[in-house]
Design a protein around this motif. Structure first.
Motif, PDB file in Angstrom:
ATOM      1  N   GLY A  42       0.783  -1.227   0.000  1.00 21.47           N
ATOM      2  CA  GLY A  42       0.000   0.000   0.000  1.00 21.47           C
ATOM      3  C   GLY A  42       0.815   1.277   0.000  1.00 21.47           C
ATOM      4  O   GLY A  42       0.251   2.373   0.098  1.00 21.47           O
ATOM      5  N   LYS A  43       2.133   1.147  -0.102  1.00 18.28           N
ATOM      6  CA  LYS A  43       2.997   2.336  -0.088  1.00 18.28           C
ATOM      7  C   LYS A  43       3.833   2.399  -1.353  1.00 18.28           C
ATOM      8  O   LYS A  43       3.986   1.415  -2.070  1.00 18.28           O
ATOM      9  N   GLU A  44       4.373   3.572  -1.596  1.00 22.67           N
ATOM     10  CA  GLU A  44       5.232   3.750  -2.760  1.00 22.67           C
ATOM     11  C   GLU A  44       6.630   3.182  -2.464  1.00 22.67           C
ATOM     12  O   GLU A  44       7.047   3.074  -1.312  1.00 22.67           O
ATOM     13  N   ARG A  45       7.337   2.867  -3.538  1.00 24.51           N
ATOM     14  CA  ARG A  45       8.700   2.390  -3.398  1.00 24.51           C
ATOM     15  C   ARG A  45       9.560   3.502  -2.807  1.00 24.51           C
ATOM     16  O   ARG A  45       9.442   4.673  -3.200  1.00 24.51           O
ATOM     17  N   GLU A  46      10.439   3.155  -1.873  1.00 24.95           N
ATOM     18  CA  GLU A  46      11.273   4.165  -1.237  1.00 24.95           C
ATOM     19  C   GLU A  46      12.739   3.735  -1.241  1.00 24.95           C
ATOM     20  O   GLU A  46      13.069   2.550  -1.222  1.00 24.95           O
ATOM     21  N   PHE A  47      13.584   4.740  -1.217  1.00 24.59           N
ATOM     22  CA  PHE A  47      15.026   4.532  -1.180  1.00 24.59           C
ATOM     23  C   PHE A  47      15.442   3.976   0.173  1.00 24.59           C
ATOM     24  O   PHE A  47      14.928   4.389   1.213  1.00 24.59           O
ATOM     25  N   VAL A  48      16.407   3.058   0.161  1.00 23.67           N
ATOM     26  CA  VAL A  48      16.940   2.499   1.399  1.00 23.67           C
ATOM     27  C   VAL A  48      18.420   2.849   1.558  1.00 23.67           C
ATOM     28  O   VAL A  48      18.826   3.429   2.567  1.00 23.67           O
ATOM     29  N   ALA A  49      19.225   2.491   0.557  1.00 25.75           N
ATOM     30  CA  ALA A  49      20.672   2.716   0.668  1.00 25.75           C
ATOM     31  C   ALA A  49      21.297   2.682  -0.719  1.00 25.75           C
ATOM     32  O   ALA A  49      20.753   2.061  -1.635  1.00 25.75           O
ATOM     33  N   ARG A  50      22.436   3.333  -0.854  1.00 27.65           N
ATOM     34  CA  ARG A  50      23.145   3.294  -2.133  1.00 27.65           C
ATOM     35  C   ARG A  50      24.634   3.496  -1.927  1.00 27.65           C
ATOM     36  O   ARG A  50      25.064   3.989  -0.879  1.00 27.65           O
ATOM     37  N   ILE A  51      25.384   3.129  -2.932  1.00 21.28           N
ATOM     38  CA  ILE A  51      26.823   3.367  -2.980  1.00 21.28           C
ATOM     39  C   ILE A  51      27.094   4.262  -4.183  1.00 21.28           C
ATOM     40  O   ILE A  51      26.674   3.957  -5.297  1.00 21.28           O
ATOM     41  N   ARG A  52      27.775   5.381  -3.931  1.00 30.61           N
ATOM     42  CA  ARG A  52      28.174   6.240  -5.046  1.00 30.61           C
ATOM     43  C   ARG A  52      29.396   5.624  -5.695  1.00 30.61           C
ATOM     44  O   ARG A  52      30.450   5.487  -5.055  1.00 30.61           O
ATOM     45  N   ARG A  53      29.271   5.262  -6.967  1.00 26.61           N
ATOM     46  CA  ARG A  53      30.334   4.536  -7.653  1.00 26.61           C
ATOM     47  C   ARG A  53      31.618   5.357  -7.715  1.00 26.61           C
ATOM     48  O   ARG A  53      32.704   4.791  -7.598  1.00 26.61           O
ATOM     49  N   SER A  54      31.532   6.653  -7.852  1.00 23.86           N
ATOM     50  CA  SER A  54      32.715   7.485  -8.099  1.00 23.86           C
ATOM     51  C   SER A  54      33.682   7.501  -6.918  1.00 23.86           C
ATOM     52  O   SER A  54      34.895   7.582  -7.108  1.00 23.86           O
ATOM     53  N   ASN A  55      33.131   7.412  -5.690  1.00 23.96           N
ATOM     54  CA  ASN A  55      34.030   7.511  -4.539  1.00 23.96           C
ATOM     55  C   ASN A  55      33.739   6.492  -3.446  1.00 23.96           C
ATOM     56  O   ASN A  55      34.382   6.510  -2.395  1.00 23.96           O
ATOM     57  N   GLY A  56      32.760   5.620  -3.684  1.00 20.70           N
ATOM     58  CA  GLY A  56      32.467   4.569  -2.712  1.00 20.70           C
ATOM     59  C   GLY A  56      31.701   5.028  -1.483  1.00 20.70           C
ATOM     60  O   GLY A  56      31.477   4.235  -0.563  1.00 20.70           O
ATOM     61  N   VAL A  57      31.285   6.275  -1.445  1.00 22.31           N
ATOM     62  CA  VAL A  57      30.532   6.775  -0.290  1.00 22.31           C
ATOM     63  C   VAL A  57      29.139   6.147  -0.268  1.00 22.31           C
ATOM     64  O   VAL A  57      28.512   5.970  -1.306  1.00 22.31           O
ATOM     65  N   THR A  58      28.699   5.808   0.941  1.00 20.58           N
ATOM     66  CA  THR A  58      27.381   5.191   1.102  1.00 20.58           C
ATOM     67  C   THR A  58      26.379   6.185   1.683  1.00 20.58           C
ATOM     68  O   THR A  58      26.753   7.092   2.437  1.00 20.58           O
ATOM     69  N   TYR A  59      25.133   5.998   1.314  1.00 22.76           N
ATOM     70  CA  TYR A  59      24.045   6.853   1.761  1.00 22.76           C
ATOM     71  C   TYR A  59      22.898   5.967   2.238  1.00 22.76           C
ATOM     72  O   TYR A  59      22.657   4.909   1.668  1.00 22.76           O
ATOM     73  N   TYR A  60      22.193   6.456   3.254  1.00 20.48           N
ATOM     74  CA  TYR A  60      21.107   5.677   3.826  1.00 20.48           C
ATOM     75  C   TYR A  60      19.883   6.545   4.085  1.00 20.48           C
ATOM     76  O   TYR A  60      20.001   7.728   4.381  1.00 20.48           O
ATOM     77  N   ALA A  61      18.720   5.911   3.986  1.00 18.20           N
ATOM     78  CA  ALA A  61      17.509   6.580   4.435  1.00 18.20           C
ATOM     79  C   ALA A  61      17.592   6.737   5.952  1.00 18.20           C
ATOM     80  O   ALA A  61      18.170   5.898   6.649  1.00 18.20           O
ATOM     81  N   ASP A  62      17.020   7.802   6.466  1.00 17.23           N
ATOM     82  CA  ASP A  62      17.059   8.046   7.909  1.00 17.23           C
ATOM     83  C   ASP A  62      16.454   6.885   8.689  1.00 17.23           C
ATOM     84  O   ASP A  62      16.903   6.574   9.789  1.00 17.23           O
ATOM     85  N   SER A  63      15.451   6.256   8.119  1.00 18.15           N
ATOM     86  CA  SER A  63      14.743   5.191   8.822  1.00 18.15           C
ATOM     87  C   SER A  63      15.588   3.941   9.046  1.00 18.15           C
ATOM     88  O   SER A  63      15.263   3.110   9.901  1.00 18.15           O
ATOM     89  N   VAL A  64      16.680   3.790   8.300  1.00 19.24           N
ATOM     90  CA  VAL A  64      17.507   2.588   8.427  1.00 19.24           C
ATOM     91  C   VAL A  64      18.936   2.914   8.880  1.00 19.24           C
ATOM     92  O   VAL A  64      19.723   1.986   9.127  1.00 19.24           O
ATOM     93  N   LYS A  65      19.266   4.168   8.978  1.00 15.75           N
ATOM     94  CA  LYS A  65      20.626   4.568   9.336  1.00 15.75           C
ATOM     95  C   LYS A  65      21.012   3.987  10.684  1.00 15.75           C
ATOM     96  O   LYS A  65      20.254   4.057  11.652  1.00 15.75           O
ATOM     97  N   GLY A  66      22.194   3.395  10.737  1.00 13.40           N
ATOM     98  CA  GLY A  66      22.660   2.781  11.976  1.00 13.40           C
ATOM     99  C   GLY A  66      22.246   1.337  12.139  1.00 13.40           C
ATOM    100  O   GLY A  66      22.756   0.629  13.012  1.00 13.40           O
ATOM    101  N   ARG A  67      21.316   0.877  11.315  1.00 15.78           N
ATOM    102  CA  ARG A  67      20.852  -0.517  11.402  1.00 15.78           C
ATOM    103  C   ARG A  67      21.199  -1.318  10.148  1.00 15.78           C
ATOM    104  O   ARG A  67      21.441  -2.520  10.240  1.00 15.78           O
ATOM    105  N   PHE A  68      21.189  -0.671   9.003  1.00 12.67           N
ATOM    106  CA  PHE A  68      21.460  -1.341   7.731  1.00 12.67           C
ATOM    107  C   PHE A  68      22.822  -0.920   7.200  1.00 12.67           C
ATOM    108  O   PHE A  68      23.254   0.223   7.409  1.00 12.67           O
TER     109      PHE A  68
END
Length: 116
Positions: A42-68
């Motif tokens: 019943g919800k829209e698809r949402e971002f969870v995490a990604r890796i920026r290919r250019s520098n390897g930096v990772t990004y997380y949704a606030d809802s999963v930060k520290g757990r995933f």
């Protein structure tokens, strides 16, 4: 062309852990930035995490930060999502994706269900 196949989903109790895998095929996969998304009923698809290919930096949704944790084994062309301290609200179909300026390639998804 890139093909993505997710695995590792399942049923887990709240507080438990799962590790999702995304196996990529295609010799050009190293050009693409990988990411994980999820879609709950019943919800829209949402971002969870990604890796920026250019520098390897990772990004997380606030809802999963520290757990995933998103990681990658380039030798195996496989991207992982380690999920700890799972909550019932993490229940969703999890999708692996990859792209350069946009997410052009998607896997079929793997179901994660967290029971309370």
């Amino acid at each position: 062309q890139v093909q993505l196949v997710e695995s590792g989903g399942g049923l887990v109790q709240a507080g438990g852990s799962l590790r999702l895998s995304c196996a990529a095929s295609g010799r050009t996969f190293s050009r693409y930035s990988p990411a994980w998304f999820r879609q709950a009923p019943g919800k829209e698809r949402e971002f969870v995490a990604r890796i920026r290919r250019s520098n390897g930096v990772t990004y997380y949704a606030d809802s999963v930060k520290g757990r995933f944790t998103i990681s990658e084994d380039s030798a195996k062309n496989t991207v992982y999502l380690q999920m700890n301290s799972l909550k019932p609200e993490d229940t969703a179909v999890y999708y692996c994706s990859a792209g350069i300026n946009s997410y052009d390639y998607w896997g079929q998804g793997t179901q994660v269900t967290v029971s309370s």
